[in-house]
Scaffold this motif. Sequence first.
Motif, short mmCIF file in Angstrom:
data_model
loop_
_atom_site.label_atom_id
_atom_site.label_comp_id
_atom_site.label_asym_id
_atom_site.label_seq_id
_atom_site.Cartn_x
_atom_site.Cartn_y
_atom_site.Cartn_z
N MET A 2 28.11 -31.30 -98.92
CA MET A 2 26.84 -30.66 -99.24
C MET A 2 25.82 -30.93 -98.16
N THR A 3 24.96 -29.97 -97.95
CA THR A 3 23.84 -30.19 -97.04
C THR A 3 22.81 -31.07 -97.73
N ASP A 4 21.85 -31.57 -96.92
CA ASP A 4 20.77 -32.38 -97.50
C ASP A 4 20.02 -31.60 -98.56
N ALA A 5 19.76 -30.32 -98.27
CA ALA A 5 19.01 -29.51 -99.23
C ALA A 5 19.77 -29.36 -100.53
N GLU A 6 21.09 -29.15 -100.43
CA GLU A 6 21.90 -29.01 -101.64
C GLU A 6 21.94 -30.30 -102.43
N ALA A 7 22.00 -31.43 -101.71
CA ALA A 7 22.02 -32.72 -102.39
C ALA A 7 20.72 -32.95 -103.15
N GLY A 8 19.59 -32.62 -102.50
CA GLY A 8 18.31 -32.81 -103.16
C GLY A 8 18.14 -31.89 -104.35
N ALA A 9 18.50 -30.61 -104.18
CA ALA A 9 18.35 -29.66 -105.27
C ALA A 9 19.27 -30.02 -106.42
N GLY A 10 20.49 -30.47 -106.09
CA GLY A 10 21.43 -30.82 -107.15
C GLY A 10 20.95 -31.98 -107.99
N ALA A 39 11.62 -46.25 -97.19
CA ALA A 39 12.92 -46.39 -96.51
C ALA A 39 13.79 -47.42 -97.21
N ALA A 40 13.16 -48.51 -97.68
CA ALA A 40 13.92 -49.55 -98.39
C ALA A 40 14.46 -49.02 -99.71
N ILE A 41 13.67 -48.21 -100.39
CA ILE A 41 14.13 -47.62 -101.65
C ILE A 41 15.30 -46.68 -101.40
N ALA A 42 15.18 -45.86 -100.35
CA ALA A 42 16.26 -44.94 -100.01
C ALA A 42 17.53 -45.70 -99.66
N ALA A 43 17.39 -46.79 -98.89
CA ALA A 43 18.55 -47.58 -98.50
C ALA A 43 19.23 -48.20 -99.73
N GLU A 44 18.43 -48.66 -100.66
CA GLU A 44 18.98 -49.24 -101.90
C GLU A 44 19.80 -48.20 -102.66
N ALA A 45 19.32 -46.96 -102.62
CA ALA A 45 20.01 -45.88 -103.33
C ALA A 45 21.17 -45.30 -102.53
N GLY A 46 21.31 -45.70 -101.25
CA GLY A 46 22.40 -45.20 -100.42
C GLY A 46 22.18 -43.81 -99.89
N ILE A 47 20.91 -43.42 -99.71
CA ILE A 47 20.59 -42.10 -99.18
C ILE A 47 19.51 -42.25 -98.12
N SER A 48 19.19 -41.15 -97.43
CA SER A 48 18.12 -41.19 -96.44
C SER A 48 16.78 -40.95 -97.12
N LYS A 49 15.70 -41.32 -96.42
CA LYS A 49 14.37 -41.13 -97.00
C LYS A 49 14.05 -39.66 -97.27
N PRO A 50 14.37 -38.72 -96.36
CA PRO A 50 14.09 -37.32 -96.67
C PRO A 50 14.81 -36.83 -97.93
N ILE A 51 16.04 -37.29 -98.13
CA ILE A 51 16.76 -36.88 -99.33
C ILE A 51 16.12 -37.50 -100.57
N LEU A 52 15.66 -38.75 -100.47
CA LEU A 52 14.98 -39.38 -101.59
C LEU A 52 13.78 -38.53 -102.01
N TYR A 53 13.01 -38.07 -101.02
CA TYR A 53 11.85 -37.25 -101.35
C TYR A 53 12.27 -35.93 -101.99
N ARG A 54 13.37 -35.36 -101.51
CA ARG A 54 13.82 -34.09 -102.07
C ARG A 54 14.21 -34.23 -103.54
N HIS A 55 14.71 -35.40 -103.91
CA HIS A 55 15.10 -35.60 -105.31
C HIS A 55 13.90 -35.45 -106.24
#
Length: 218
Positions: A2-10, A39-55
């Motif tokens: 999946m692309t980053d956009a698809e991951a965030g939308a999903g 960035a630390a929150i994203a790392a804890e979740a195993g994703i990048s910061k941009p994807i965290l924001y997309r969620h």
Amino acid sequence: MMTDAEAGAGSRRDPARRRALLEAADRVIQREGPGTSMAAIAAEAGISKPILYRHFGDKSGLYQALAERHTRKLIEGIRAEFSQDVPIRSRTRSTIDTYLATISANPHLYRFLMHRASAEDAATRSAMSTMIRGVSRELAEVMIAEGELTDRTRAYVWGHAIVGMVQTAGDWWLDHDGEVPRAAVVDGLADLILGGLPAAASGIPVAPPGPEDSYGPA
């Protein structure tokens, strides 16, 4: 893949994934404090910061999701104490104690939401203010319904004053946790609230201080 956009939308359509991300944010904030980075929150979740924001749409969305997640639990606990069929002093003490116990169980998270997130994000600040006003209104209605106060305006003034007082005292106590027993704060606030209610209900004005009440040398 999946692309980053698809991951965030999903993930926005997946409550379990959203909950897992909020739990990751909780862990980092509790471990590192209110100054923790996105960035630390994203790392804890195993994703990048941009994807965290997309969620969550953006950083503001993450802040608001965390605020809703935790203030809901706090309000539910306070409401349960409000509704107890016990004497007013017992109810007042247990309500204050529930609030203090909740914020002291997660002080980093409390400071993150009430201070950092609210300072950085206007929408989060508005959401937290709305929550506080809602609790104040509920308290005013309880005082009216139980005959503690018959003047609605006075009840609403007191409802907001009490909530603000408990919140401010709670902030101070967190800075002195371990030095000041929680029971001492609960009793002090309960005495102040219950001592003031009879005067507020009667509408008797407080007399101005006389010469004997002055402080310091003349």
